[in-house]
Enzyme design. Structure first.
Site, mmCIF file in Angstrom:
data_model
loop_
_atom_site.group_PDB
_atom_site.id
_atom_site.type_symbol
_atom_site.label_atom_id
_atom_site.label_comp_id
_atom_site.label_asym_id
_atom_site.label_seq_id
_atom_site.Cartn_x
_atom_site.Cartn_y
_atom_site.Cartn_z
ATOM 1 N N THR A 83 -0.926 1.253 -9.122
ATOM 2 C CA THR A 83 -0.324 0.895 -7.854
ATOM 3 C C THR A 83 0.661 1.985 -7.478
ATOM 4 O O THR A 83 1.163 2.697 -8.357
ATOM 5 C CB THR A 83 0.436 -0.443 -7.961
ATOM 6 O OG1 THR A 83 1.211 -0.679 -6.794
ATOM 7 C CG2 THR A 83 1.380 -0.438 -9.154
ATOM 8 N N CYS A 196 -1.766 4.938 -1.528
ATOM 9 C CA CYS A 196 -2.202 3.572 -1.802
ATOM 10 C C CYS A 196 -3.647 3.697 -2.256
ATOM 11 O O CYS A 196 -4.463 4.343 -1.576
ATOM 12 C CB CYS A 196 -2.088 2.709 -0.547
ATOM 13 S SG CYS A 196 -2.576 1.005 -0.779
#
Length: 229
Positions: A83, A196
């Protein structure tokens, strides 16, 4: 071969990409039936996102730290957070384990420096773009870091959370993001960081006139270098 510890679930789509890329990478590098040695702890995305929105970072850190300890106990030699946004608590996770954390910000910055890029733009979640925890880490490597105009943050966040984390890859959204990249290029960005994991499903190097640095791809390559080195 070292065992790679993964903290995933943020989202499961991005964790699946990490798992696939790590195994494909080992197969490509070693051939035959070789695959990656991994241990993954996958957290519950809705729970951790709610804590993020409530700014309860101590609770987020506690969950991810326990996930890190669990993969360490299972035999991992080093740790990865699958992440970008939740690198907000990377230091707390690192402090909870005795194995190294391969920090995504360092990996991406080193790739940009290697390409002799001096200024990069970060695309990611609204949270990652509006806070400095990730851009500051990149800037520590001597890079100038910018983000899209604040007017674009909500739309980019919508594309990530309403589409990409559910596996929806739409041409209309690709055009929107590519337009943002063009604006950043005009503003002086020499490269763009897809900050992302899910954005790599949407934007490829062929879509951009400037270098594209995909966080997941670079993170995986760095992990393979460490695990196989």
């Amino acid at each position: 071969m070292q065992t790679i510890g993964l903290i995933g679930g943020m989202s499961w789509e991005s964790s699946a990409a990490y798992y696939e890329l790590l195994n494909r990478g080992v197969e490509q590098r070693l051939g035959g039936l070789h695959s990656a040695r991994t241990m993954m702890a996958s957290v519950e995305f809705a729970e951790i996102t709610a804590l993020q929105e409530a700014e309860d970072w101590d609770a987020v850190a506690a969950i991810l730290a326990e996930a890190g300890r669990s993969v360490e106990r299972a035999g991992a030699d080093f740790l990865m957070l699958c992440t970008t946004t939740f690198h907000r608590v990377a230091d707390q996770v690192q402090g909870a384990v005795d194995i190294p954390l391969l920090h995504l910000g360092d990996v991406v910055a080193q790739a940009a420096v290697a390409e002799q890029v001096e200024s990069v733009a970060l695309l990611g979640t609204r949270f990652a773009m509006s806070r400095t925890f990730f851009t500051d880490r990149i800037a520590e490597h001597g890079l100038s870091v910018m983000v899209p105009d604040a007017a674009h943050h909500d739309e980019l966040n919508r594309i990530i959370y309403d589409e990409l984390v559910h596996g929806k890859v739409l041409d209309s959204s690709r055009r929107t993001v590519v337009s943002m990249i063009s604006e950043l290029w005009d503003a002086g960005a020499g490269g763009v960081i897809l900050g992302c994991s899910e954005l790599e499903l949407l934007v490829k190097q062929a879509d951009s006139e400037i270098p594209v640095f995909g966080c997941t791809t670079l993170h995986v390559e760095a992990a393979l270098d460490r695990a196989l080195g």
